[in-house]
Structures are given as structure tokens and as C-alpha cells.
Scaffold this active site. Structure first.
Site, PDB file in Angstrom:
ATOM      1  N   ASP A 122       0.823  -1.213   0.000  1.00 55.28           N
ATOM      2  CA  ASP A 122       0.000   0.000   0.000  1.00 55.28           C
ATOM      3  C   ASP A 122       0.859   1.265   0.000  1.00 55.28           C
ATOM      4  O   ASP A 122       2.019   1.264   0.434  1.00 55.28           O
ATOM      5  CB  ASP A 122      -0.899   0.034   1.238  1.00 55.28           C
ATOM      6  CG  ASP A 122      -2.040  -0.966   1.155  1.00 55.28           C
ATOM      7  OD1 ASP A 122      -2.047  -1.789   0.210  1.00 55.28           O
ATOM      8  OD2 ASP A 122      -2.912  -0.931   2.043  1.00 55.28           O
ATOM      9  N   ASP A 123       0.209   2.346  -0.474  1.00 57.40           N
ATOM     10  CA  ASP A 123       0.671   3.741  -0.305  1.00 57.40           C
ATOM     11  C   ASP A 123       1.752   4.176  -1.289  1.00 57.40           C
ATOM     12  O   ASP A 123       2.206   5.317  -1.218  1.00 57.40           O
ATOM     13  CB  ASP A 123       1.175   4.003   1.120  1.00 57.40           C
ATOM     14  CG  ASP A 123       0.106   3.773   2.165  1.00 57.40           C
ATOM     15  OD1 ASP A 123      -1.076   3.749   1.789  1.00 57.40           O
ATOM     16  OD2 ASP A 123       0.456   3.599   3.346  1.00 57.40           O
ATOM     17  N   HIS A 127      -6.020   3.040  -4.327  1.00 56.65           N
ATOM     18  CA  HIS A 127      -5.962   3.302  -2.893  1.00 56.65           C
ATOM     19  C   HIS A 127      -6.363   4.755  -2.625  1.00 56.65           C
ATOM     20  O   HIS A 127      -5.889   5.368  -1.670  1.00 56.65           O
ATOM     21  CB  HIS A 127      -4.548   3.020  -2.383  1.00 56.65           C
ATOM     22  CG  HIS A 127      -4.463   2.765  -0.907  1.00 56.65           C
ATOM     23  ND1 HIS A 127      -5.352   1.978  -0.220  1.00 56.65           N
ATOM     24  CD2 HIS A 127      -3.574   3.221   0.030  1.00 56.65           C
ATOM     25  CE1 HIS A 127      -5.022   1.928   1.050  1.00 56.65           C
ATOM     26  NE2 HIS A 127      -3.951   2.689   1.244  1.00 56.65           N
ATOM     27  N   HIS A 155      -5.668   9.653  -0.133  1.00 53.23           N
ATOM     28  CA  HIS A 155      -5.620   8.793   1.048  1.00 53.23           C
ATOM     29  C   HIS A 155      -6.474   9.315   2.212  1.00 53.23           C
ATOM     30  O   HIS A 155      -6.042   9.319   3.368  1.00 53.23           O
ATOM     31  CB  HIS A 155      -4.169   8.616   1.515  1.00 53.23           C
ATOM     32  CG  HIS A 155      -3.954   7.384   2.343  1.00 53.23           C
ATOM     33  ND1 HIS A 155      -4.114   7.357   3.713  1.00 53.23           N
ATOM     34  CD2 HIS A 155      -3.576   6.127   2.008  1.00 53.23           C
ATOM     35  CE1 HIS A 155      -3.848   6.156   4.176  1.00 53.23           C
ATOM     36  NE2 HIS A 155      -3.515   5.375   3.156  1.00 53.23           N
ATOM     37  N   HIS A 162       3.743  -2.548   3.046  1.00 59.31           N
ATOM     38  CA  HIS A 162       3.825  -1.182   2.516  1.00 59.31           C
ATOM     39  C   HIS A 162       5.137  -0.991   1.764  1.00 59.31           C
ATOM     40  O   HIS A 162       6.185  -1.515   2.183  1.00 59.31           O
ATOM     41  CB  HIS A 162       3.725  -0.145   3.641  1.00 59.31           C
ATOM     42  CG  HIS A 162       2.424  -0.182   4.376  1.00 59.31           C
ATOM     43  ND1 HIS A 162       2.165  -1.090   5.387  1.00 59.31           N
ATOM     44  CD2 HIS A 162       1.286   0.565   4.245  1.00 59.31           C
ATOM     45  CE1 HIS A 162       0.938  -0.900   5.853  1.00 59.31           C
ATOM     46  NE2 HIS A 162       0.381   0.105   5.176  1.00 59.31           N
TER      47      HIS A 162
END
Length: 707
Positions: A76-77, A127, A131, A229
Site C-alpha cells: 500500500d501507499d 488506494h 488517502h 507497505h
């Protein structure tokens, strides 16, 4: 039309800065995270089912499990420019595939990494763009986050995806009454939501051993979705080290590392984007790239202007102190006192409002003068006004309208004396102005003298700003440039010349719109000294409207650029010309062209800092620059014996007036680069300017007041 290109440039610059703020989550960022809520409205089979929620069919949501021996690594991210490439290298080393849930902010800034993910067989999921916790957001904002995220993917890799993971999510069994409606709505928009079954908790930096342990399914062989991540500063070093152990360890247990759709046996998540959507995505990603580079360039520009501003102010203060101490010594002298008569030239075009006061001030001179008014084809009776005054020591020369340089050359041809003073038709001299102006000619090396031009109509806001500029920016500069022997301009309002010097350089030229700058540079190249007479004060009428100010400064700026270009050969010549070329031209270019063009960056970053932060440091830095300017301005006012009250408007001048001067200079650059031509533009005068005190008119022959 004249304002259009500069304003378009400013709008584009502002848009780029706003775009940068947007893709760095400095605009529209929402960092709220909702606490857990009740879950009585969430279908029980979803809470008790698998980690993948397919709610695309209305009223028939499904929870899907990952088959045994299938392990879906999710990151993620990202993509992060430091850690994502290393994660991809590690996955390639072990022939493993994963799913990257990317944010739009990161994908738009690092499109090459998104393309690499696709090329190497990994899946991409959304995603969101910024955010945010979507449980706080409206449906319109959710649609915006998804569409912008897709736009970034289209521009980066030419795809769109059907996979989605909400920010701040974890397991499907913790769905509650606040986030389930989001999952349901996102499903109605065509997305499959992927939660996880195993959380590595790598974001806590628990150590490599703990990450490996957390990421390993409790029951060997169970299918799993592992949350990891690939972004987050230097926190991912442990994640990377854990992959080096986790991947071979689980492969030995029989796990296959695959994408989500592959594990579920479903159609691929990626769909190619074509046509308008593809070009919109590429345009967006391209604009983001431009905004990133523009910001980098602005930072460099800010550093340059900071150095230039401090260097200029430092030089001005140091050299102005030295100049003042030198010329104010009791024993200072330019040489033998200059008492011989001089010729004063007054070129005039439609100056009926001012010409009488101008001529009257000259007849009150305490130095013997011959006054020649050159009427440049006026249509308002300017010449008739002068002739009607009946002054025996004043002559009028009429000519067809040919421009100021031609008028001055005509006046020089009619001059009776070897010292020539030039002034504007809207300027008023004090009785001592001519005497003070010609004293430096006691030194035979002096070819020209700049006087002290003052703004007479300083009591309105625009006039007050120009008053500050004249005292600080012009007169303080001239003290500095005299000591550096490269004064760029003898002001058209008050200047004196040795006729021999004028003859040697061909007198006034119409090659540029700044004939005063042109002739000054020519004199330097011919080896003459050009000096500043601080007590030779002249009161001129400055523009009183923004339109008039724009016209005047546009001509000045463009004319200065023309003069610099005309005398560019001085850079490679020897002797006095070469010295001016290698000292004067660079200084003039830096301080009169480049620095003013970059100076508004200080205000641009002030606005940027106020909006995006750090606000305190930004405001402190801006006031620091203002303090330096205030010190210089106060010293300049003290040198000129001016009242400090006008400096009250200095902060506002820096905020508003500087921006106007910046746009003027920018337009001058555009005119120069596009090969445009600029014509002289007559400013509207009021004739309200007078020298301090009322000056009596002397209707007597010039000989009667010669010493």
C-alpha cells in the site's frame, strides 16, 4: 492585450503551484480516521466470510476467500521512488508477483514505477488519490478520489483497474456501519474491494523477525492476503529485509505468490485505456511532472534572488556610506569651481500643463544658463506658451515630431556652451540645481553627471511608492555605481554632459527606447567618468495611474534591455569599454533585469507557505527580507534628508508595486524575445509639481544674473 501574456504566465505559474500542492496532499488532504462503530447493519456473511468483497451486484454482495497455497502480497501507499524499485527487484529475484494499491498522488509523480509494475506482471489497485478515510467523505468526494486515481493510472501505464482497497482498512470482519456503506457504494461503481487476512504491521517497524512472523499465515497452506507497505520514508528497510526471508521461506512451504485475480481465477483487473481518456491521463501526469520541475526551478530561483538581493543591498549600503563620506568631506572638491554658463535643453511634446513651471524654475537658477526649449511638433501650443512668457534668456526651437533623441540632438546643435544640461518638460529645478549639477566638470575626466531626481507628486499612494523607489532604488544605486565606475543611466529628468563627450560618441541615438541609458553606456565605453551629484535636485511628475506607470516602466525596461544588447560587444573589448563590459553590463543585467524578474518569487513562496506551510518559517523569512529592505530604505532616506513617514507604505509597496514591476519586466522580456517593437507613449501630465518654495520668474536677459 498588452497584459494578456504576462497574466497568462502568472495564472499558469499559480496553477502549477496549486497542482504541486494537490499531488503532495497539501490541498484537499483529510487526515481524520474514524474510530470503530457498531456493525449491526453489515451483512453477517461478509463479516464471517473472506477478505475480498464483491458488491458489484446490487443486494447480492459476496465475500471471497483466497484458495489454499495461494498467497497475495499487497503493498500500500506507493509507489515510492526509493523503496518501490527495491521491492520490485526483490519480487523479480524470487519470481513472485504482488498487488500494489497505489495512491494517485504517488502514481502521478512516479509514473515510471507504475509502468514497471505492469510490465513485470504485477496487479495495480486503487488506494484513492489523497488517502482520506472515505467514511467521512461524500459520494461526490469518493467518486473524485476514484476517478483521479484512475486518471493517474491511465497517464502512467495506460490502464484502469477494478481492484480497490480503502485507506486505513484492515480485515473484512471489522467492517462496521460507517465503512460498509463505502464498500457497498464502491462496489456499485464496479470495484472489488480487497481487505487482508494477514497484517505484517511493517508500518510499526517492529523488526525484521516480527514482520516475517506477522506476515506468515497461522495455518500452513491457508490462502492469504498479506498487507505490507512500499512507501513511508526509511521505514521500509525492515520490509525489504523481511521479504528476503519471507519469500523463499513460504515458497519452500509450497506457496505461490500471485496477483489477486489470478488467485481467485477471475478475469484480469486491468483494462487498457484508449482515446480521450488516455490522453487526459497523459496530460495530467505530464502536468504533474512540469509542476514538480517548476517548483524545483522556483527554489533555485529563490536561492538566486536571495543571493542577489542580499548582495545588492550589502553593496549599496557599503558603497553608499563610502560615497557619502567622500563627497561630504569639508575638503572634498571636484576641482576648480565651474562658473561658466551652461545650456539647458528642454525637449517638449505636448507639455502645456507643465512647461511654464519648468521654464520659470530655470530662470530662477543661481547659475548662468541659456535655456533652449525644443518643441517636438506639439499640438497643444507648448511652444506658444514659452514664447508668450517673454523671457529673454529662453529660446524656442521648433521641429517636426521626430522623437526625444532627435529633439535633444537639435538642441545640442543650437547650444552656445560646452556644458549641456538635459531635463524633461515636466520637471522643475531648484535654484541651485544647475550649479550643483555642473561642479563635477571641474574634473576633466568627468563626461556626464547624474542629478538627484525627486518625485514631486508623492502624496498619493502610487506616487509614494515611486518616491521610495527613486530614493532607495535609483539614488542609492547611483552612489554604488559611481564608485564601481559603471553607472548605467543619467536620468532624463536631470543630467549634464560635456559637449566634447557627446560629440565623441555621436550624441543621442534613437536605436533604443532608453536613450539616457544608451548614451551613458556609450560614455563609459569611451573612457569618460560618470558621477552622481546628490545636491542637484530636480522635481519630476511621476505617473499617477497604474496605466501610466505601466507604460513608462514598460518603455524603461524594454529600453534597458535594448541598450544592454546594443553594447554587448563591450564584453570582449579591451580598455575602458572592456572594463564596463565585464563589470558594468553584468551588474546592470543582474540587478536591473534578472533580480527584479525573480524578486516576486519571495512573494510567491510567501503565498505558498501561507497556504501549505510551514507558515511560521515562511512569514519569518519574508519579514526578514523586508527588514533588510527597510534598513536600506531608511538609510537612503537619511542620506537624502527625506522624512521617514513615507516608509510606512513600504510593506504594501513590496506586496503590490513589486508585482506590477515584475509583470512589466516580464512583458518586456516577451516583447524582446518575440521581436516586438515598442513605441514612445506620451504620459498625461497635470502640471502640479513644484520645487520646494515658490520660484519667482525672472524676465531678464541671461547676462543679468551671471556671476
Amino acid at each position: 492585450m498588452r497584459y494578456l501574456l504576462p497574466l497568462l504566465f502568472l495564472v499558469a505559474l499559480f496553477a502549477m503551484l496549486m497542482l504541486r500542492g494537490y499531488v503532495h496532499s497539501e490541498i484537499l488532504a483529510d487526515h481524520r480516521v474514524r474510530q470503530p462503530a457498531a456493525n449491526d447493519q453489515v451483512p453477517r456473511h461478509l463479516i464471517e466470510g473472506g477478505p475480498v468483497i464483491d458488491a458489484r451486484k446490487r443486494n447480492d454482495p459476496k465475500a471471497l476467500d483466497v484458495p489454499d497455497n495461494k498467497l497475495v502480497l499487497t503493498f500500500d501507499d506507493g509507489p515510492d521512488p526509493v523503496w518501490t524499485p527495491k521491492v520490485l527487484d526483490k519480487l523479480r529475484q524470487y519470481d513472485a508477483h504482488a498487488v500494489f494499491f497505489v495512491t494517485g498522488t504517488m502514481a502521478s509523480r512516479h509514473p515510471d514505477l507504475v509502468q514497471r509494475m505492469v510490465d513485470e506482471g504485477h496487479e495495480i489497485g486503487l488506494h484513492t488519490f489523497n488517502h482520506p478515510d472515505l467514511s467521512y467523505q461524500s459520494r461526490a468526494r469518493i467518486d473524485w478520489e476514484l476517478s483521479q486515481n484512475q486518471l493517474a493510472l491511465a497517464g502512467a501505464a495506460g490502464i484502469r483497474t477494478s481492484l480497490f482497497r480503502p485507506p486505513y482498512s484492515s480485515f473484512s470482519h471489522v467492517l462496521d456501519n460507517k465503512n460498509w456503506p463505502v464498500t457497498e457504494y464502491v462496489g456499485s461503481r464496479g470495484y472489488v474491494t480487497a481487505f487482508n487476512t494477514v497484517d505484517s504491521e511493517d508500518w510499526k517497524r517492529p523488526g525484521v523477525e516480527a514482520i516475517v512472523r506477522n506476515a506468515t499465515p497461522e495455518k500452513p497452506g491457508d490462502g492469504a492476503i498479506v498487507l505490507m507497505h512500499d512507501s513511508g520514508g526509511d521505514h521500509r528497510s525492515q520490509t525489504l529485509a523481511a521479504l528476503d526471508r519471507l519469500l523463499p521461506q513460504l515458497q519452500e512451504q509450497g506457496y505461490e505468490f500471485t496477483g489477486l485475480t489470478g488467485a481467485l481465477g477471475a478475469p484480469g483487473a486491468h483494462t487498457p485505456v484508449t482515446g480521450l481518456e488516455l490522453w487526459k491521463g497523459k496530460a495530467f501526469v505530464g502536468a504533474v511532472s512540469v509542476s514538480e520541475h517548476i517548483t524545483d526551478a522556483l527554489v533555485v530561483g529563490l536561492a538566486i534572488v536571495g543571493v542577489l538581493v542580499l548582495a545588492r543591498f550589502g553593496l549599496m549600503l557599503l558603497l553608499s556610506v563610502l560615497h557619502a563620506r567622500t563627497v561630504r568631506r569639508k575638503d572634498f572638491s571636484w576641482g576648480p569651481a565651474v562658473t561658466r554658463p551652461v545650456t539647458v535643453l528642454v525637449p517638449a511634446y505636448n507639455e502645456k500643463e507643465c512647461i511654464a513651471k519648468t521654464v520659470t524654475s530655470l530662470t530662477a537658477s543661481d547659475h548662468p544658463v541659456e535655456v533652449i526649449v525644443i518643441d517636438d511638433g506639439s499640438t497643444d501650443g507648448t511652444a506658444d506658451i514659452v514664447e508668450g512668457m517673454g523671457l529673454l534668456d529662453v529660446r524656442v526651437v521648433r521641429q517636426m515630431n521626430s522623437g526625444k533623441p532627435a529633439a535633444l540632438n537639435n538642441g545640442i546643435a543650437h547650444a552656445s556652451h560646452d556644458l549641456v544640461v538635459m531635463m524633461d518638460g515636466d520637471t522643475v529645478f531648484e535654484p541651485s540645481t544647475v550649479r550643483e549639477l555642473v561642479q563635477p566638470f571641474g574634473d576633466p575626466r568627468v563626461g556626464a553627471v547624474a542629478g538627484n531626481a525627486k518625485v514631486g507628486n508623492r502624496h498619493r499612494l502610487i506616487g509614494s511608492w515611486q518616491h521610495i523607489e527613486y530614493v532607495m532604488g535609483f539614488n542609492l544605486d547611483r552612489r554604488m555605481y559611481e564608485l564601481l565606475r559603471c553607472m548605467p543611466t543619467i536620468p532624463g529628468a536631470v543630467g549634464a554632459f560635456r559637449r566634447e563627450a557627446l560629440d565623441r560618441v555621436g550624441a543621442m541615438s534613437d536605436d533604443t527606447l532608453a536613450e539616457d541609458t544608451d548614451i551613458t553606456m556609450a560614455l563609459h565605453r569611451d573612457g569618460w567618468r560618470v558621477v552622481y551629484a546628490e545636491n542637484a535636485r530636480a522635481w519630476t511628475e511621476a505617473p499617477e495611474t497604474v496605466q501610466q506607470l505601466w507604460s513608462q516602466r514598460y518603455r524603461w525596461s524594454y529600453g534597458t534591455m535594448q541598450a544592454i544588447w546594443k553594447h554587448r560587444r563591450a564584453l570582449v573589448e579591451s580598455g575602458p569599454s572592456g572594463r564596463f563590459g565585464r563589470v558594468g553590463l553584468p551588474l546592470v543585467s543582474l540587478f536591473m533585469v534578472l533580480a527584479p524578474l525573480l524578486a516576486p518569487l519571495i512573494d510567491v513562496f510567501l503565498l505558498y507557505g501561507l497556504v501549505f506551510g510551514p507558515t511560521g518559517k515562511t512569514v519569518a523569512a519574508w519579514f526578514g527580507v523586508l527588514a533588510v529592505q527597510a534598513v536600506c530604505a531608511a538609510y537612503a532616506f537619511r542620506l537624502d534628508r527625506e522624512r521617514m513617514t513615507h516608509l510606512i507604505s513600504l510593506p504594501l509597496q513590496q506586496i503590490l508595486y513589486r508585482q506590477l514591476m515584475y509583470v512589466v519586466l516580464l512583458q518586456s522580456w516577451i516583447t524582446a524575445l518575440t521581436g516586438g517593437r515598442l513605441r514612445w507613449q506620451k504620459l498625461r501630465r497635470t502640471g502640479a509639481v513644484e520645487a520646494p518654495g515658490n520660484l519667482p520668474s525672472r524676465r531678464q536677459p541671461a547676462v543679468s544674473h551671471r556671476r
